[in-house]
Design a protein around this motif. Structure first.
Motif, mmCIF file in Angstrom:
data_model
loop_
_atom_site.group_PDB
_atom_site.id
_atom_site.type_symbol
_atom_site.label_atom_id
_atom_site.label_comp_id
_atom_site.label_asym_id
_atom_site.label_seq_id
_atom_site.Cartn_x
_atom_site.Cartn_y
_atom_site.Cartn_z
ATOM 1 N N THR A 158 -25.481 -22.268 48.476
ATOM 2 C CA THR A 158 -24.246 -21.837 47.843
ATOM 3 C C THR A 158 -24.446 -20.471 47.214
ATOM 4 O O THR A 158 -25.333 -20.287 46.369
ATOM 5 C CB THR A 158 -23.801 -22.835 46.761
ATOM 6 O OG1 THR A 158 -23.684 -24.132 47.337
ATOM 7 C CG2 THR A 158 -22.473 -22.429 46.157
ATOM 8 N N ILE A 159 -23.631 -19.492 47.628
ATOM 9 C CA ILE A 159 -23.747 -18.121 47.139
ATOM 10 C C ILE A 159 -22.569 -17.811 46.231
ATOM 11 O O ILE A 159 -21.406 -17.945 46.631
ATOM 12 C CB ILE A 159 -23.811 -17.117 48.308
ATOM 13 C CG1 ILE A 159 -25.016 -17.413 49.197
ATOM 14 C CG2 ILE A 159 -23.863 -15.695 47.781
ATOM 15 C CD1 ILE A 159 -25.120 -16.531 50.418
ATOM 16 N N GLU A 160 -22.873 -17.386 44.989
ATOM 17 C CA GLU A 160 -21.859 -16.959 44.038
ATOM 18 C C GLU A 160 -22.051 -15.474 43.748
ATOM 19 O O GLU A 160 -22.831 -14.802 44.414
ATOM 20 C CB GLU A 160 -21.956 -17.805 42.769
ATOM 21 C CG GLU A 160 -21.842 -19.313 43.037
ATOM 22 C CD GLU A 160 -22.082 -20.140 41.796
ATOM 23 O OE1 GLU A 160 -21.390 -19.906 40.786
ATOM 24 O OE2 GLU A 160 -22.968 -21.012 41.842
ATOM 25 N N ASN A 161 -21.337 -14.958 42.735
ATOM 26 C CA ASN A 161 -21.373 -13.523 42.463
ATOM 27 C C ASN A 161 -22.769 -13.022 42.113
ATOM 28 O O ASN A 161 -23.192 -11.970 42.582
ATOM 29 C CB ASN A 161 -20.407 -13.176 41.327
ATOM 30 C CG ASN A 161 -18.953 -13.307 41.752
ATOM 31 O OD1 ASN A 161 -18.640 -13.184 42.935
ATOM 32 N ND2 ASN A 161 -18.077 -13.570 40.802
ATOM 33 N N ASP A 162 -23.483 -13.757 41.260
ATOM 34 C CA ASP A 162 -24.804 -13.318 40.831
ATOM 35 C C ASP A 162 -25.826 -14.452 40.870
ATOM 36 O O ASP A 162 -26.807 -14.445 40.140
ATOM 37 C CB ASP A 162 -24.742 -12.725 39.426
ATOM 38 C CG ASP A 162 -24.159 -13.705 38.402
ATOM 39 O OD1 ASP A 162 -23.820 -14.831 38.799
ATOM 40 O OD2 ASP A 162 -24.056 -13.332 37.222
ATOM 41 N N LYS A 163 -25.587 -15.423 41.754
ATOM 42 C CA LYS A 163 -26.435 -16.606 41.776
ATOM 43 C C LYS A 163 -26.391 -17.265 43.143
ATOM 44 O O LYS A 163 -25.350 -17.314 43.795
ATOM 45 C CB LYS A 163 -25.940 -17.580 40.695
ATOM 46 C CG LYS A 163 -26.619 -18.915 40.620
ATOM 47 C CD LYS A 163 -25.983 -19.736 39.512
ATOM 48 C CE LYS A 163 -26.466 -21.156 39.449
ATOM 49 N NZ LYS A 163 -25.804 -21.928 38.376
ATOM 50 N N VAL A 164 -27.552 -17.775 43.579
ATOM 51 C CA VAL A 164 -27.651 -18.551 44.816
ATOM 52 C C VAL A 164 -28.263 -19.901 44.460
ATOM 53 O O VAL A 164 -29.267 -19.968 43.748
ATOM 54 C CB VAL A 164 -28.510 -17.839 45.869
ATOM 55 C CG1 VAL A 164 -28.642 -18.700 47.129
ATOM 56 C CG2 VAL A 164 -27.936 -16.473 46.219
ATOM 57 N N GLN A 183 -35.169 -1.728 48.514
ATOM 58 C CA GLN A 183 -33.841 -1.134 48.513
ATOM 59 C C GLN A 183 -32.832 -2.164 48.005
ATOM 60 O O GLN A 183 -32.983 -2.676 46.906
ATOM 61 C CB GLN A 183 -33.521 -0.570 49.894
ATOM 62 C CG GLN A 183 -34.457 0.577 50.284
ATOM 63 C CD GLN A 183 -34.163 1.167 51.646
ATOM 64 O OE1 GLN A 183 -33.404 0.617 52.440
ATOM 65 N NE2 GLN A 183 -34.777 2.308 51.932
ATOM 66 N N ASN A 184 -31.807 -2.497 48.789
ATOM 67 C CA ASN A 184 -30.813 -3.472 48.306
ATOM 68 C C ASN A 184 -31.048 -4.866 48.868
ATOM 69 O O ASN A 184 -30.164 -5.718 48.807
ATOM 70 C CB ASN A 184 -29.399 -3.007 48.663
ATOM 71 C CG ASN A 184 -29.122 -3.095 50.157
ATOM 72 O OD1 ASN A 184 -30.028 -2.886 50.965
ATOM 73 N ND2 ASN A 184 -27.881 -3.384 50.527
ATOM 74 N N GLN A 185 -32.260 -5.124 49.380
ATOM 75 C CA GLN A 185 -32.573 -6.426 49.951
ATOM 76 C C GLN A 185 -33.550 -7.192 49.052
ATOM 77 O O GLN A 185 -34.440 -6.609 48.435
ATOM 78 C CB GLN A 185 -33.165 -6.278 51.348
ATOM 79 C CG GLN A 185 -32.164 -5.771 52.382
ATOM 80 C CD GLN A 185 -32.729 -5.843 53.782
ATOM 81 O OE1 GLN A 185 -33.868 -5.466 54.034
ATOM 82 N NE2 GLN A 185 -31.921 -6.334 54.713
ATOM 83 N N VAL A 186 -33.362 -8.494 49.016
ATOM 84 C CA VAL A 186 -34.233 -9.385 48.260
ATOM 85 C C VAL A 186 -34.811 -10.424 49.218
ATOM 86 O O VAL A 186 -34.061 -11.068 49.961
ATOM 87 C CB VAL A 186 -33.476 -10.078 47.119
ATOM 88 C CG1 VAL A 186 -34.376 -11.073 46.395
ATOM 89 C CG2 VAL A 186 -32.933 -9.040 46.136
ATOM 90 N N GLY A 233 -21.222 -8.093 46.130
ATOM 91 C CA GLY A 233 -21.794 -9.415 45.931
ATOM 92 C C GLY A 233 -23.075 -9.633 46.717
ATOM 93 O O GLY A 233 -23.767 -8.681 47.098
ATOM 94 N N ILE A 234 -23.373 -10.901 46.987
ATOM 95 C CA ILE A 234 -24.602 -11.307 47.657
ATOM 96 C C ILE A 234 -24.276 -11.855 49.035
ATOM 97 O O ILE A 234 -23.350 -12.652 49.187
ATOM 98 C CB ILE A 234 -25.329 -12.401 46.849
ATOM 99 C CG1 ILE A 234 -25.541 -11.964 45.402
ATOM 100 C CG2 ILE A 234 -26.660 -12.767 47.495
ATOM 101 C CD1 ILE A 234 -25.948 -13.101 44.489
ATOM 102 N N THR A 235 -25.040 -11.430 50.043
ATOM 103 C CA THR A 235 -24.877 -11.985 51.387
ATOM 104 C C THR A 235 -26.253 -12.335 51.959
ATOM 105 O O THR A 235 -27.243 -11.650 51.680
ATOM 106 C CB THR A 235 -24.174 -11.005 52.343
ATOM 107 O OG1 THR A 235 -24.920 -9.772 52.385
ATOM 108 C CG2 THR A 235 -22.754 -10.724 51.888
ATOM 109 N N LEU A 236 -26.307 -13.421 52.715
ATOM 110 C CA LEU A 236 -27.524 -13.788 53.433
ATOM 111 C C LEU A 236 -27.534 -13.036 54.753
ATOM 112 O O LEU A 236 -26.656 -13.226 55.595
ATOM 113 C CB LEU A 236 -27.557 -15.297 53.678
ATOM 114 C CG LEU A 236 -28.744 -15.822 54.495
ATOM 115 C CD1 LEU A 236 -30.052 -15.620 53.744
ATOM 116 C CD2 LEU A 236 -28.553 -17.305 54.832
#
Length: 357
Positions: A26-32, A48-51, A68-71
Motif C-alpha cells: 500500500t503506497i500513500e503520500n509519504d508512507k509504504v 538521486q530520486n530513487q530509494v 508522491g511515491i511510485t514503485l
C-alpha cells in the motif's frame, strides 16, 4: 592472490518482465506499507530520486518526487541467494548476496532508461566467505568486505577472521588489485564487516577488533594505523568526517587528518543508546552536515546536525505503529529522511519519507 571471476551471464536469468507479484503493498503520500514482503526494509539505499528497499531475497525500487511515491522496479534474487548489502553510485547499483552456505558474490547493475539491468557479477569463490557483506564505492575505487573469510594461515583455528578486497576502476571495468587481513588475524574478528572510503583513506571495522586505517601512498594502500581504543559496532562517514558507535565509548566522532592521524569532534547530543547499535546493521547514515542514528530495537530515530565543530541533536522521529514497532533501516539523502521498520504485533513492514532542512 585469488582472482575475481565474472559470473556467467547466461546463468543469471532474471524475470524483469514478470516479477513476483506484491499482493499487499500500500503506497500513500509519504508512507509504504507491506504485509507480505519478507524482510521488507531490512536495509535501505538512495540514489538521486530513487530509494532501494532490501528484503530477504528481493529489492524494491521506489521513486519519490513532488507527485508522491511510485514503485518503479523489483529485482528478484531468489535464484542467487539472500541479500547482504546495497550500494548505489554514479549510475551503478551493487547488490551483495550470499548462498545457503554463506558464500558471497556481488551483482552489478547499471541504469538503462527507466530500469536497472544486470551487467556483471564478482566473486572470490571461497566457501562461506560472506563476500559482499559491505561495499564502498568512490570514483575510481571499490572496497568489498568478506567478514566470514576463513584463514589459510598455519593456525587453522582462525575461522571467521575476515578480509577485504580492493578493486580499481579501469575504463568501465572493476579489477581486483589487493586483499588485506587484519594485523593480528584472530578468530571471529569478522574483519571487513564495515568498509569505508574516506577521501584518501580506507577504514575497516569488525566484530571485536580495533579500527584499521589505510592510506594510499607510493602507488599502493598501506596500513597507516590501528586505533586500539576504537572498536566500532557501526561506522558512518561523509568525506573525512567519521561517526562510529562502540560499546565502550558510545557514539563518537572524529576527522581524519592528511597524515592519517585523527582529531576528535565534540558530541553534544543526549541520545538514548542504552540498547546499543545493531552490529552490521547500517545504523548510521550521513550527509555533509547531518547524521541519522537508530538503535538496536529502536523506536526512535535521531537527526544530528554538525555545526561549530560539534554534533548536536536537531530532531527525534517516532513511529505511530505501536509499542512493538522497531526501526530496521535508515538512510539520509540530501533533504530526505528515509526510514523503515516492522511492527512485530502484526508483522507489517513500513517505509517512511520525511523532509528536513
Amino acid at each position: 592472490m585469488a582472482c575475481s571471476k565474472s559470473v556467467d551471464e547466461d546463468k543469471d536469468v532474471e524475470n524483469f518482465d514478470d516479477p513476483e507479484p506484491v499482493t499487499k503493498l500500500t503506497i500513500e503520500n509519504d508512507k509504504v506499507t507491506c504485509e507480505t514482503c519478507d524482510g521488507f526494509g531490512k536495509m535501505l539505499e538512495a540514489y538521486q530520486n530513487q530509494v532501494f528497499v532490501g528484503g530477504e531475497r528481493q529489492v524494491w525500487i521506489f521513486e519519490y518526487n513532488a507527485q508522491g511515491i511510485t514503485l518503479s522496479q523489483e529485482i528478484n534474487l531468489t535464484n542467487f541467494g539472500f541479500l547482504n548489502s546495497i550500494t548505489a553510485k554514479d549510475g551503478m547499483l551493487f547488490l551483495g548476496v550470499y548462498d545457503d552456505m554463506g558464500t558471497g558474490s556481488v551483482r552489478q547493475y547499471e541504469a538503462n532508461g527507466t530500469e536497472w539491468q544486470f551487467t556483471v557479477g564478482y566473486e572470490i569463490g571461497r566457501n562461506q566467505d560472506d563476500f559482499g557483506n559491505d561495499i564502498a564505492i568512490s570514483d575510481t575505487l571499490m572496497v568489498i568486505g568478506a567478514s566470514a573469510r576463513w584463514s589459510e594461515s598455519a593456525n587453522a583455528a582462525n575461522n571467521d577472521e575476515g578480509i577485504f578486497y580492493i578493486y580499481n576502476k579501469e575504463g568501465t571495468d572493476w579489477i581486483q588489485a589487493q586483499e588485506y587481513y587484519s594485523e593480528d588475524r584472530s578468530s571471529d574478528d569478522r574483519f571487513g564487516t564495515d568498509v569505508i572510503i574516506a577521501d584518501n583513506f580506507i577504514l575497516v571495522g569488525g566484530l571485536s577488533i580495533p579500527m584499521h586505517i589505510y592510506k594510499f601512498e607510493d602507488m599502493e594502500w598501506k596500513l597507516a594505523s590501528v586505533e586500539s581504543d576504537i572498536i566500532p559496532a557501526d561506522i558512518g562517514n561523509f568525506g573525512n568526517t567519521i561517526l562510529y558507535y562502540s560499546e565502550m565509548l558510545g557514539l563518537q566522532s572524529f576527522a581524519i587528518n592528511s597524515d592519517g592521524s585523527i582529531g576528535s569532534i565534540a558530541m553534544n547530543a543526549n541520545l538514548d543508546l542504552s540498547n546499543g547499535i545493531r552490529f552490521n546493521g547500517d545504523s548510521i547514515s550521513m550527509t555533509e552536515n547531518h547524521a541519522l542514528i537508530t538503535t538496536l530495537g529502536g523506536q526512535e530515530v535521531y537527526l544530528l546536525k554538525y555545526e561549530n565543530s560539534q554534533w548536536t541533536l536537531e530532531n527525534t522521529y517516532d513511529s505511530d505503529e505501536g509499542e512493538r514497532f522497531e526501526y530496521t533501516g535508515i538512510k539520509l539523502n540530501e533533504n530526505l529522511i528515509i526510514t523503515s521498520g516492522t511492527d512485530y504485533k502484526d508483522y507489517k513492514s513500513y517505509l517512511y519519507f520525511n523532509t528536513y532542512q
